[in-house]
Motif scaffolding. Sequence first.
Motif, PDB file in Angstrom:
ATOM      1  N   LEU A  38       0.850  -1.183   0.000  1.00 18.88           N
ATOM      2  CA  LEU A  38       0.000   0.000   0.000  1.00 18.88           C
ATOM      3  C   LEU A  38       0.887   1.235   0.000  1.00 18.88           C
ATOM      4  CD1 LEU A  38      -2.547  -1.165   2.691  1.00 18.88           C
ATOM      5  CD2 LEU A  38      -2.792  -1.283   0.201  1.00 18.88           C
ATOM      6  N   ALA A  39       0.471   2.275  -0.714  1.00 20.23           N
ATOM      7  CA  ALA A  39       1.277   3.490  -0.832  1.00 20.23           C
ATOM      8  C   ALA A  39       0.487   4.694  -0.328  1.00 20.23           C
ATOM      9  CB  ALA A  39       1.680   3.711  -2.287  1.00 20.23           C
ATOM     10  N   TYR A  40       1.192   5.544   0.416  1.00 19.24           N
ATOM     11  CA  TYR A  40       0.587   6.754   0.975  1.00 19.24           C
ATOM     12  C   TYR A  40       1.496   7.945   0.702  1.00 19.24           C
ATOM     13  CZ  TYR A  40      -2.017   3.212   3.472  1.00 19.24           C
ATOM     14  OH  TYR A  40      -2.776   2.123   3.769  1.00 19.24           O
ATOM     15  N   LYS A  41       0.889   9.042   0.284  1.00 18.11           N
ATOM     16  CA  LYS A  41       1.627  10.285   0.056  1.00 18.11           C
ATOM     17  C   LYS A  41       1.405  11.184   1.260  1.00 18.11           C
ATOM     18  CE  LYS A  41       0.113  13.665  -2.710  1.00 18.11           C
ATOM     19  NZ  LYS A  41      -0.184  14.448  -3.918  1.00 18.11           N
ATOM     20  N   MET A  42       2.508  11.699   1.793  1.00 29.85           N
ATOM     21  CA  MET A  42       2.456  12.598   2.936  1.00 29.85           C
ATOM     22  C   MET A  42       3.093  13.910   2.509  1.00 29.85           C
ATOM     23  SD  MET A  42       1.299  10.443   5.252  1.00 29.85           S
ATOM     24  CE  MET A  42       1.643  11.181   6.824  1.00 29.85           C
ATOM     25  N   ASP A  43       2.350  15.008   2.620  1.00 30.05           N
ATOM     26  CA  ASP A  43       2.879  16.319   2.264  1.00 30.05           C
ATOM     27  C   ASP A  43       2.658  17.291   3.410  1.00 30.05           C
ATOM     28  OD1 ASP A  43       3.892  15.836  -0.306  1.00 30.05           O
ATOM     29  OD2 ASP A  43       1.909  16.014  -1.188  1.00 30.05           O
ATOM     30  N   GLY A  49      -2.200  11.379   5.580  1.00 32.37           N
ATOM     31  CA  GLY A  49      -1.726  10.793   4.336  1.00 32.37           C
ATOM     32  C   GLY A  49      -2.877  10.551   3.381  1.00 32.37           C
ATOM     33  N   GLU A  50      -2.514  10.402   2.147  1.00 29.80           N
ATOM     34  CA  GLU A  50      -3.480  10.110   1.098  1.00 29.80           C
ATOM     35  C   GLU A  50      -3.002   8.862   0.371  1.00 29.80           C
ATOM     36  OE1 GLU A  50      -4.582  11.976  -3.276  1.00 29.80           O
ATOM     37  OE2 GLU A  50      -3.593  13.239  -1.790  1.00 29.80           O
ATOM     38  N   GLN A  51      -3.865   7.860   0.282  1.00 30.68           N
ATOM     39  CA  GLN A  51      -3.460   6.646  -0.422  1.00 30.68           C
ATOM     40  C   GLN A  51      -3.343   6.954  -1.907  1.00 30.68           C
ATOM     41  OE1 GLN A  51      -5.896   3.192   0.207  1.00 30.68           O
ATOM     42  NE2 GLN A  51      -4.422   1.860  -0.750  1.00 30.68           N
ATOM     43  N   ILE A  52      -2.255   6.460  -2.510  1.00 30.59           N
ATOM     44  CA  ILE A  52      -2.026   6.670  -3.941  1.00 30.59           C
ATOM     45  C   ILE A  52      -1.795   5.329  -4.619  1.00 30.59           C
ATOM     46  CG2 ILE A  52      -1.163   9.028  -3.712  1.00 30.59           C
ATOM     47  CD1 ILE A  52       1.691   7.930  -3.904  1.00 30.59           C
ATOM     48  N   ARG A  53      -2.076   5.283  -5.897  1.00 28.85           N
ATOM     49  CA  ARG A  53      -1.878   4.055  -6.674  1.00 28.85           C
ATOM     50  C   ARG A  53      -0.762   4.210  -7.703  1.00 28.85           C
ATOM     51  NH1 ARG A  53      -5.720   1.281  -4.579  1.00 28.85           N
ATOM     52  NH2 ARG A  53      -7.850   1.954  -4.327  1.00 28.85           N
ATOM     53  N   ASP A  54      -0.418   5.464  -8.015  1.00 30.07           N
ATOM     54  CA  ASP A  54       0.630   5.755  -8.991  1.00 30.07           C
ATOM     55  C   ASP A  54       1.705   6.604  -8.334  1.00 30.07           C
ATOM     56  OD1 ASP A  54      -0.719   4.540 -11.260  1.00 30.07           O
ATOM     57  OD2 ASP A  54      -2.110   6.231 -11.135  1.00 30.07           O
ATOM     58  N   PHE A  55       2.944   6.418  -8.767  1.00 36.05           N
ATOM     59  CA  PHE A  55       4.067   7.169  -8.216  1.00 36.05           C
ATOM     60  C   PHE A  55       3.892   8.658  -8.477  1.00 36.05           C
ATOM     61  CE2 PHE A  55       8.396   8.916  -8.532  1.00 36.05           C
ATOM     62  CZ  PHE A  55       8.832   8.615  -7.255  1.00 36.05           C
ATOM     63  N   ILE A  63       5.158   6.640   1.545  1.00 35.61           N
ATOM     64  CA  ILE A  63       5.369   5.501   2.437  1.00 35.61           C
ATOM     65  C   ILE A  63       4.764   4.272   1.797  1.00 35.61           C
ATOM     66  CG2 ILE A  63       4.883   4.496   4.696  1.00 35.61           C
ATOM     67  CD1 ILE A  63       4.689   7.390   5.746  1.00 35.61           C
ATOM     68  N   LEU A  64       5.546   3.207   1.700  1.00 33.43           N
ATOM     69  CA  LEU A  64       5.072   1.928   1.191  1.00 33.43           C
ATOM     70  C   LEU A  64       5.057   0.934   2.351  1.00 33.43           C
ATOM     71  CD1 LEU A  64       7.039   1.802  -2.143  1.00 33.43           C
ATOM     72  CD2 LEU A  64       4.572   1.649  -1.941  1.00 33.43           C
ATOM     73  N   SER A  65       3.904   0.330   2.586  1.00 37.10           N
ATOM     74  CA  SER A  65       3.810  -0.659   3.664  1.00 37.10           C
ATOM     75  C   SER A  65       3.296  -1.964   3.093  1.00 37.10           C
ATOM     76  CB  SER A  65       2.893  -0.149   4.785  1.00 37.10           C
ATOM     77  OG  SER A  65       1.578   0.006   4.306  1.00 37.10           O
ATOM     78  N   PRO A  66       3.752  -3.076   3.670  1.00 38.58           N
ATOM     79  CA  PRO A  66       3.325  -4.377   3.149  1.00 38.58           C
ATOM     80  C   PRO A  66       1.829  -4.573   3.353  1.00 38.58           C
ATOM     81  CG  PRO A  66       4.711  -4.631   5.100  1.00 38.58           C
ATOM     82  CD  PRO A  66       4.643  -3.191   4.790  1.00 38.58           C
TER      83      PRO A  66
END
Length: 71
Positions: A38-43, A49-55, A63-66
Amino acid sequence: MGKLHVMDLSGDRVVLFDEADNAIAEKTFNDLRAKGYLAYKMDGDTRKGEQIRDFDKTAETVILSPPLVGG
């Protein structure tokens, strides 16, 4: 300068990137997302955080978590 934090069994690994030089961070992101991470963008300092699906090469922190497992 952005930071890609990878959380895994070995701890927290950091990959630094910027808009012009982000190939390693983007490859790491895509490889781990394909494995279910799972990926989250923190600004900023909002601590939200906001979950993201694309870089996002403009993000301050990603943040990438298993994936969660359980039964």
